[in-house]
Write a protein that holds these residues in place. Sequence first.
Motif, short mmCIF file in Angstrom:
data_model
loop_
_atom_site.label_atom_id
_atom_site.label_comp_id
_atom_site.label_asym_id
_atom_site.label_seq_id
_atom_site.Cartn_x
_atom_site.Cartn_y
_atom_site.Cartn_z
N VAL A 1 -6.68 5.69 -4.62
CA VAL A 1 -6.12 4.39 -4.24
C VAL A 1 -4.67 4.56 -3.81
O VAL A 1 -4.23 4.00 -2.81
N ARG A 2 -3.92 5.35 -4.57
CA ARG A 2 -2.51 5.57 -4.22
C ARG A 2 -2.39 6.26 -2.86
O ARG A 2 -1.48 5.95 -2.08
N PHE A 3 -3.30 7.20 -2.56
CA PHE A 3 -3.25 7.86 -1.27
C PHE A 3 -3.47 6.87 -0.13
O PHE A 3 -2.74 6.85 0.86
N SER A 4 -4.50 6.04 -0.27
CA SER A 4 -4.78 5.07 0.79
C SER A 4 -3.63 4.07 0.94
O SER A 4 -3.30 3.65 2.04
N HIS A 5 -3.00 3.71 -0.18
CA HIS A 5 -1.86 2.82 -0.10
C HIS A 5 -0.68 3.50 0.60
O HIS A 5 0.04 2.86 1.36
N ARG A 6 -0.54 4.79 0.35
CA ARG A 6 0.53 5.52 1.03
C ARG A 6 0.31 5.51 2.54
O ARG A 6 1.25 5.35 3.32
N VAL A 7 -0.94 5.66 2.95
CA VAL A 7 -1.26 5.60 4.38
C VAL A 7 -0.94 4.22 4.94
O VAL A 7 -0.33 4.09 6.01
N GLN A 8 -1.34 3.18 4.21
CA GLN A 8 -1.09 1.82 4.71
C GLN A 8 0.40 1.49 4.77
O GLN A 8 0.86 0.83 5.71
N LEU A 9 1.15 1.94 3.78
CA LEU A 9 2.59 1.70 3.80
C LEU A 9 3.24 2.44 4.96
O LEU A 9 4.17 1.93 5.60
N LYS A 10 2.76 3.65 5.25
CA LYS A 10 3.26 4.42 6.39
C LYS A 10 2.99 3.66 7.68
O LYS A 10 3.86 3.56 8.56
N LEU A 11 1.79 3.11 7.81
CA LEU A 11 1.45 2.34 9.00
C LEU A 11 2.31 1.07 9.11
O LEU A 11 2.78 0.71 10.19
N ALA A 12 2.49 0.40 7.97
CA ALA A 12 3.28 -0.84 7.98
C ALA A 12 4.72 -0.56 8.39
O ALA A 12 5.33 -1.37 9.11
N LEU B 1 -1.66 -4.66 9.98
CA LEU B 1 -2.55 -4.60 8.83
C LEU B 1 -1.99 -5.51 7.74
O LEU B 1 -0.80 -5.84 7.77
N PRO B 2 -2.81 -5.94 6.78
CA PRO B 2 -2.32 -6.81 5.72
C PRO B 2 -1.32 -6.10 4.82
O PRO B 2 -1.50 -4.93 4.46
N LYS B 3 -0.30 -6.82 4.43
CA LYS B 3 0.74 -6.26 3.57
C LYS B 3 0.25 -6.13 2.13
O LYS B 3 -0.37 -7.04 1.59
N LEU B 4 0.53 -4.99 1.52
CA LEU B 4 0.25 -4.78 0.10
C LEU B 4 1.42 -5.32 -0.72
O LEU B 4 2.58 -5.08 -0.39
N LEU B 5 1.12 -6.05 -1.79
CA LEU B 5 2.17 -6.55 -2.65
C LEU B 5 2.41 -5.60 -3.83
O LEU B 5 1.48 -4.91 -4.27
N HIS B 6 3.63 -5.57 -4.30
CA HIS B 6 4.03 -4.65 -5.37
C HIS B 6 4.05 -5.35 -6.73
O HIS B 6 4.40 -6.54 -6.83
N ASP B 7 3.66 -4.60 -7.75
CA ASP B 7 3.81 -5.06 -9.12
C ASP B 7 5.30 -5.26 -9.39
O ASP B 7 6.12 -4.36 -9.15
N ARG B 8 5.66 -6.42 -9.90
CA ARG B 8 7.08 -6.73 -10.08
C ARG B 8 7.76 -5.83 -11.12
O ARG B 8 8.97 -5.64 -11.07
N ALA B 9 6.98 -5.25 -12.02
CA ALA B 9 7.56 -4.41 -13.08
C ALA B 9 7.55 -2.94 -12.70
O ALA B 9 8.56 -2.24 -12.80
N THR B 10 6.40 -2.45 -12.23
CA THR B 10 6.28 -1.01 -11.93
C THR B 10 6.62 -0.68 -10.49
O THR B 10 6.83 0.49 -10.16
N HIS B 11 6.60 -1.70 -9.63
CA HIS B 11 6.84 -1.54 -8.19
C HIS B 11 5.73 -0.75 -7.50
O HIS B 11 5.87 -0.35 -6.35
N GLU B 12 4.62 -0.55 -8.19
CA GLU B 12 3.46 0.08 -7.56
C GLU B 12 2.66 -0.98 -6.79
O GLU B 12 2.78 -2.18 -7.04
N THR B 13 1.81 -0.50 -5.87
CA THR B 13 0.97 -1.41 -5.11
C THR B 13 -0.41 -1.57 -5.72
O THR B 13 -1.33 -2.08 -5.09
#
Length: 437
Positions: free
Chosen positions: A158-169, A175-187
């Motif tokens: 999941v983290r790898f695919s999110h890395r790809v999407q963030l790179k594209l963004a 593409l749809p924006k991924l939102l981050h966890d307000r505490a961990t800042h992970e997607t």
Amino acid sequence: MPSNPGISRHDRPVDLAGDDARGPGSSEAPSDLGGAPGPDATLDPGASGSSMIGPAISPGSSLLSMHTLSGTGLSLSAGVGLVASSADRTPGGSEQAREQFAPEELAIVLSHFDIGVIQAIQEFRRGSRRAPKALIKSAAGGFLLKRRAPGRDEAARVRFSHRVQLKLAEQHFPLPKLLHDRATHETLVKHGGRIYELFEFIPGTRYDASLPATSDAGHALALFHKLISSVQTEDLLPTFGYHAAEGIDRQFVAIAARANENQDASLIATCEALREQYHESARAVDRIGIRHWPTQLVHGDWHPGNTLYRGAHVVAVIDFDSLRLEPRVLDVANGALQFSITMDGQDLHRWPDHLDESRFKRFCRGYDAVEECILATAEIEAIPHLMIEALILEAATPIAATGAFAGHDGGAFLRMVERKCSWMRENTPRLINLISD
């Protein structure tokens, strides 16, 4: 193909030899943010629609008023796109109860995101039954929450695919924006041993089968390939996707066994014909040299249901569940098939044998129009053979598992596929010439 895939086939002799990129398998990523059922579409048979979890979203809301409430289920919209959902590929998958969010689960997971006061929540009954989704309307806008399905929830993937999407963004790819966890800042959010994702919800319209929209789909695929070519893939192993798939013979054995039980001799003959066509096409692609071509990260599921439009322009690409490392031409050939296949309602006997040649040409020309992504001569020669492989495997997989393709009788569907594959085989030189000029 040279290491730079953009060198024109017209500028130099074609050399498709290259060092294979290295790196494990496919990655998982978000899906079901859009798409669109056309008048003949059948999405999730047995699911009547979206049921209320919390306060209902008004029918007049912008979240529900657009024509884009479909996902990765069967795409038979506007006579184009041919994709079976994961539920259709699993024995009993279409009868399984759809998983749902519990109210407490929603409250806990949504509290991780900074989206303001929540005004409404509604179940989004699309895609895999094992991956529940919900539309969220809040003070900050519209969002889609997804719980990853078991087997598709490995955190590293999941983290790898999110890395790809963030790179594209970062490069302004639609593409749809991924939102981050307000505490961990992970997607991604972990709760109760499960993984959750939250995306912005992008309004759009379905693919209308127009030539400009088809060209833009090809252009978007080339842009996708170009922008992710620099993504590190050292942990991925190269594959050949639907090309020369080892399981194809087992699938046809399973289908033929069911046909024998039903004393359907004609279906057994169809299975053998399709099996032979698949292997013939695979051998042709191997002779052209695909096993020596460079690999790169590809989308793996490029079809109309995974693109959202405004007018003739792609405004969002969705469903990154099939990211993998392979020769880019497999992505191109599957996309060319999906955006040019012809249908005619629910009666399979009425479906034409031929592809829409104008859409086929426009898709490939749209791809070719992106700098550094011009298709090499050998890639063009492989495309018709790869389309045959893709169509046969796409049909055989769910039919071997369930006996049907998204509600269509498996035998009738395979006979239709045999007609289309025969047409592509007979018209291979013509298809090559259409995109070689």
